[in-house]
Motif scaffolding. Structure first.
Motif, PDB file in Angstrom:
ATOM      1  N   MET A  51       0.832  -1.201   0.000  1.00 50.97           N
ATOM      2  CA  MET A  51       0.000   0.000   0.000  1.00 50.97           C
ATOM      3  C   MET A  51       0.873   1.260   0.000  1.00 50.97           C
ATOM      4  N   MET A  52       1.942   1.236   0.782  1.00 50.09           N
ATOM      5  CA  MET A  52       2.863   2.370   0.814  1.00 50.09           C
ATOM      6  C   MET A  52       3.493   2.586  -0.561  1.00 50.09           C
ATOM      7  N   LYS A  53       3.901   1.497  -1.174  1.00 50.19           N
ATOM      8  CA  LYS A  53       4.532   1.576  -2.484  1.00 50.19           C
ATOM      9  C   LYS A  53       3.576   2.175  -3.513  1.00 50.19           C
ATOM     10  N   ASP A  54       2.343   1.708  -3.511  1.00 53.77           N
ATOM     11  CA  ASP A  54       1.354   2.212  -4.470  1.00 53.77           C
ATOM     12  C   ASP A  54       1.020   3.680  -4.207  1.00 53.77           C
ATOM     13  N   CYS A  90       2.909   5.987  -2.735  1.00 51.56           N
ATOM     14  CA  CYS A  90       4.050   6.831  -3.108  1.00 51.56           C
ATOM     15  C   CYS A  90       4.173   6.956  -4.618  1.00 51.56           C
ATOM     16  N   ASN A  91       3.913   5.862  -5.321  1.00 53.70           N
ATOM     17  CA  ASN A  91       3.969   5.922  -6.785  1.00 53.70           C
ATOM     18  C   ASN A  91       2.869   6.822  -7.349  1.00 53.70           C
ATOM     19  N   SER A  92       1.721   6.840  -6.690  1.00 53.37           N
ATOM     20  CA  SER A  92       0.646   7.728  -7.123  1.00 53.37           C
ATOM     21  C   SER A  92       1.079   9.183  -7.009  1.00 53.37           C
ATOM     22  N   LEU A  93       1.733   9.517  -5.894  1.00 48.55           N
ATOM     23  CA  LEU A  93       2.206  10.886  -5.704  1.00 48.55           C
ATOM     24  C   LEU A  93       3.302  11.228  -6.710  1.00 48.55           C
ATOM     25  N   VAL A  94       4.254  10.318  -6.891  1.00 47.20           N
ATOM     26  CA  VAL A  94       5.344  10.552  -7.850  1.00 47.20           C
ATOM     27  C   VAL A  94       4.783  10.745  -9.257  1.00 47.20           C
ATOM     28  N   GLY A  95       3.864   9.867  -9.649  1.00 46.43           N
ATOM     29  CA  GLY A  95       3.280   9.966 -10.985  1.00 46.43           C
ATOM     30  C   GLY A  95       2.535  11.265 -11.189  1.00 46.43           C
ATOM     31  N   PHE A  96       1.779  11.683 -10.179  1.00 42.70           N
ATOM     32  CA  PHE A  96       1.020  12.931 -10.292  1.00 42.70           C
ATOM     33  C   PHE A  96       1.953  14.127 -10.423  1.00 42.70           C
ATOM     34  N   LEU A  97       2.976  14.197  -9.559  1.00 43.80           N
ATOM     35  CA  LEU A  97       3.909  15.320  -9.616  1.00 43.80           C
ATOM     36  C   LEU A  97       4.702  15.322 -10.919  1.00 43.80           C
ATOM     37  N   MET A  98       5.131  14.140 -11.325  1.00 49.62           N
ATOM     38  CA  MET A  98       5.921  14.021 -12.551  1.00 49.62           C
ATOM     39  C   MET A  98       5.144  14.502 -13.770  1.00 49.62           C
ATOM     40  N   SER A  99       3.834  14.218 -13.767  1.00 51.07           N
ATOM     41  CA  SER A  99       3.015  14.587 -14.923  1.00 51.07           C
ATOM     42  C   SER A  99       2.847  16.084 -15.067  1.00 51.07           C
ATOM     43  N   GLN A 100       3.241  16.847 -14.034  1.00 49.79           N
ATOM     44  CA  GLN A 100       3.114  18.304 -14.098  1.00 49.79           C
ATOM     45  C   GLN A 100       4.297  18.968 -14.797  1.00 49.79           C
ATOM     46  N   PHE A 101       5.410  18.239 -14.955  1.00 48.58           N
ATOM     47  CA  PHE A 101       6.584  18.848 -15.585  1.00 48.58           C
ATOM     48  C   PHE A 101       6.312  19.080 -17.064  1.00 48.58           C
ATOM     49  N   PRO A 102       6.581  20.290 -17.546  1.00 51.32           N
ATOM     50  CA  PRO A 102       6.262  20.642 -18.939  1.00 51.32           C
ATOM     51  C   PRO A 102       6.839  19.694 -19.976  1.00 51.32           C
ATOM     52  N   VAL A 103       8.030  19.158 -19.720  1.00 50.77           N
ATOM     53  CA  VAL A 103       8.661  18.289 -20.710  1.00 50.77           C
ATOM     54  C   VAL A 103       7.819  17.047 -20.970  1.00 50.77           C
ATOM     55  N   LEU A 104       6.982  16.658 -19.997  1.00 50.83           N
ATOM     56  CA  LEU A 104       6.099  15.514 -20.187  1.00 50.83           C
ATOM     57  C   LEU A 104       4.712  15.942 -20.649  1.00 50.83           C
ATOM     58  N   THR A 105       4.166  16.994 -20.039  1.00 57.92           N
ATOM     59  CA  THR A 105       2.802  17.400 -20.370  1.00 57.92           C
ATOM     60  C   THR A 105       2.698  18.023 -21.754  1.00 57.92           C
ATOM     61  N   HIS A 106       3.790  18.597 -22.258  1.00 58.36           N
ATOM     62  CA  HIS A 106       3.750  19.262 -23.549  1.00 58.36           C
ATOM     63  C   HIS A 106       4.393  18.447 -24.662  1.00 58.36           C
ATOM     64  N   ARG A 107       4.666  17.180 -24.377  1.00 54.15           N
ATOM     65  CA  ARG A 107       5.298  16.350 -25.409  1.00 54.15           C
ATOM     66  C   ARG A 107       4.367  16.149 -26.596  1.00 54.15           C
ATOM     67  N   ALA A 108       4.911  16.278 -27.786  1.00 53.23           N
ATOM     68  CA  ALA A 108       4.112  16.051 -28.991  1.00 53.23           C
ATOM     69  C   ALA A 108       3.806  14.567 -29.112  1.00 53.23           C
ATOM     70  N   ASP A 109       2.679  14.241 -29.758  1.00 53.08           N
ATOM     71  CA  ASP A 109       2.325  12.843 -29.951  1.00 53.08           C
ATOM     72  C   ASP A 109       3.382  12.130 -30.788  1.00 53.08           C
TER      73      ASP A 109
END
Length: 236
Positions: free
Chosen positions: A101-104, A106-125
């Motif tokens: 449960m801890m692992k899942d 923490c991964n949810s938080l990491v994934g959410f924060l990571m998805s906010q970085f422009p290099v990922l959110t603005h990547r072209a298809d």
């Protein structure tokens, strides 16, 4: 995750001004420290690589190096609430599935924060060919900079010509292949000067340079000061 206050934070010898609702992602071995801070309230999450979702680990390498990211209040609130869940689960150590449960969580938080970085959110298809090659080169560089110093060797690993690799890097980053190789080597030298008590000559050898005078000149050229001056400045 800085909830309140602000200050100046340094990551790998580059200083950033931070304010409330900022998030900082720091890799293992990166030198990081607080230069100044005021009225600060923050949360820190430490996650070892083996506990990260493999896809997240791959994407984290893509966004490195990353400066602090300022989130809007609503997004930061979601991150804070997810972090609070992680803390509460951590305290419930008698739960049968505590570790998973801890692992899942923490991964949810990491994934959410990571998805906010422009290099990922603005990547072209469909990223341009030169962007794909630049990304692959940077991943290879981080793996092999200790032993591979030549642009042509990296080009060979990517099955392209050195001239084309250079063209892709200049188009994507504005800098040559050699520039990126030297920057990565000197960054590692700075980390060793800060973290270890090794001599500059020992560090040069560790980084693959038997020609100490050449390494010394290269460091001075890239860093703007000698290696000893750099150590004295940052440890003084």
């Amino acid at each position: 995750m800085l909830k309140e206050g602000g200050g100046i934070f340094e990551i790998d010898f580059q200083q950033y001004e931070i304010s409330a609702h900022s998030v900082m992602y720091i890799q293992p071995f990166q030198v990081h420290r607080v230069i100044s801070i005021y009225d600060a309230t923050f949360d820190t999450l430490l996650v070892s690589s083996e506990n990260l979702n493999p896809e997240y680990l791959k994407l984290l390498k893509e966004i490195t190096p990353a400066g602090p990211l300022l989130l809007d209040p609503e997004t930061f609130s979601i991150a804070s609430e997810t972090g609070a869940v992680c803390r509460k689960l951590y305290q419930r150590k008698n739960e049968k599935l505590h570790y998973l449960m801890m692992k899942d969580a923490c991964n949810s938080l990491v994934g959410f924060l990571m998805s906010q970085f422009p290099v990922l959110t603005h990547r072209a298809d469909q990223p341009a060919r030169h962007e794909v090659i630049a990304k692959d080169f940077k991943l290879l560089l981080d793996q092999h900079f200790l032993t591979v110093k030549s642009p042509s060797q990296y080009a060979g690993k990517l099955n392209i010509s050195a001239a084309y690799l250079n063209e892709c890097l200049k188009k994507s980053t504005g800098q040559t292949v050699s520039y990126h190789i030297h920057q990565r080597i000197i960054l590692e030298a700075k980390r060793l000067l800060f973290h270890s008590g090794k001599s500059v000559k020992e560090i040069a050898t560790e980084l693959g340079y038997d020609d100490y005078p050449y390494f010394s000149r290269l460091f001075t050229k890239i860093a703007g000061m000698t290696a000893l001056a750099f150590r004295n400045k940052n440890l003084g």
